[in-house]
Scaffold this active site. Structure first.
Site, PDB file in Angstrom:
ATOM      1  N   HIS A  36       0.870  -1.274   0.034  1.00 53.93           N
ATOM      2  CA  HIS A  36       0.221   0.230   0.110  1.00 53.93           C
ATOM      3  C   HIS A  36       0.837   1.299  -0.150  1.00 53.93           C
ATOM      4  CE1 HIS A  36      -2.941  -2.721   2.457  1.00 53.93           C
ATOM      5  NE2 HIS A  36      -3.616  -2.327   1.120  1.00 53.93           N
ATOM      6  N   GLN A  60     -17.897  -7.124  -0.572  1.00 51.51           N
ATOM      7  CA  GLN A  60     -17.085  -8.075  -1.467  1.00 51.51           C
ATOM      8  C   GLN A  60     -16.581  -9.392  -0.724  1.00 51.51           C
ATOM      9  OE1 GLN A  60     -13.955  -4.414  -1.577  1.00 51.51           O
ATOM     10  NE2 GLN A  60     -12.622  -6.391  -1.886  1.00 51.51           N
ATOM     11  N   SER A 185      -2.774  -8.082   3.029  1.00 59.03           N
ATOM     12  CA  SER A 185      -2.836  -7.889   4.450  1.00 59.03           C
ATOM     13  C   SER A 185      -3.381  -9.091   4.868  1.00 59.03           C
ATOM     14  CB  SER A 185      -4.229  -6.746   4.528  1.00 59.03           C
ATOM     15  OG  SER A 185      -3.872  -5.591   3.905  1.00 59.03           O
TER      16      SER A 185
END
Ligand code: PAF
Length: 287
Positions: A36, A60, A185
């Site tokens: 990120h 999602q 993540s």
């Protein structure tokens, strides 16, 4: 760094920023890692004002997926965003983005039914609906996504074209750990034992790359090279390994010039995805 939640305050701040220069946007679900941060670094270089959103999007995730277990590290995220010189960190809540009578979705067609979409029905509908909403609110000049989620990038690019969004998408290279594992993540959810195994996806992709570099063009053989690496690791439940056209993501029989190799599988509870762009070596110059 300005930190805001409300859409009204955000719009107000953005109006001021827009009057001064270009706005760059990095949408995230938090649990920020160096991948990120690399998107932020690029956006910071290319834009006058950088906004990052942090929202774990329930749309999602399927009913059996890891929405609840998805890592949430808000205070570390703030520190990391500050260190990346983010100008504005936007932390919308679910209530702000979804009114009780919310009933509109964005659904991209056939490309969303392949690969991730085949295993995760409605996943991409959730992604495009939230990304469409975020873009509609932020209206950035440029926005940045990581190549790690290759299909997501293709789906969003299709949505931008089909719906005439004015923003320009930049797809940035995947960042990897030292052992090759693509930063994600979800990596924090791997047990120590599974974390050791996880780079096998990267090794499989690299093996395929070597086979293409040494002249192999047939999909069957390229996939076999990669699969032999994955097969040697018991704990992986492979979902797909596919050599595809870089834009349509349809499978191809032979690599002519360029292709993307997509892979996904489960390591215990954790779903990992990765990909690599492959290019046929250019013929030696005859002169
Ligand atoms: O890639 C992600 O983190 C998410 O899918 C995105 C683009 C932020 C939408 O929720």
């Amino acid at each position: 760094m300005i930190v805001v939640s409300s859409i009204k305050t955000l719009r107000h701040k953005l109006a001021t920023a827009r009057a001064i220069g270009t706005v760059g946007f990095v949408p995230t679900m938090g649990a920020l890692h160096d991948g990120h941060l690399s998107l932020m670094k690029r956006a910071k270089k290319e834009c006058d004002f950088l906004i990052v959103s942090l929202f774990v999007n329930p749309l999602q995730f399927g009913p059996k997926e890891d929405f609840k277990a998805y890592p949430r590290t808000a205070s570390q995220d703030r520190k990391k965003a500050r260190s990346a010189e983010v100008d504005l960190l936007w932390l919308p809540t679910e209530k702000m983005l979804f009114s009780p009578d919310f009933q509109t979705s964005i659904e991209v067609g056939s490309i969303t039914h392949l690969w991730e979409g085949a295993s995760r029905p409605n996943h991409f509908k959730g992604v495009t609906t939230i990304v469409g909403k975020l873009l509609q609110i932020v209206r950035p000049d440029f926005f940045y996504l990581g190549q790690k989620d290759y299909q997501q990038c293709c789906v969003i690019r299709q949505m931008l074209r089909d719906l005439h969004f004015e923003t320009r998408l930049h797809i940035c290279p995947t960042l990897r750990e030292q052992d090759g594992l693509a930063m994600s993540s979800r990596n924090t959810r791997l047990s120590a034992q599974k974390r050791e195994i996880a780079p096998v996806f990267y090794h499989a992709l690299q093996t395929a790359k070597k086979s293409v570099q040494s002249g192999e063009k047939k999909t069957k053989n390229i996939l076999q090279a990669a699969k032999s690496i994955l097969d040697a690791t018991k704990d992986i439940q492979l979902d797909y390994l596919a050599l595809c056209d870089t834009i349509t993501l349809l499978p191809i029989d032979r690599i002519k010039n360029r292709a993307v190799l997509l892979v996904s599988g489960n390591l215990g509870e954790v779903r990992l995805i990765d990909n690599i762009l492959l290019k046929v070596p250019s013929a030696p110059n005859k002169s």
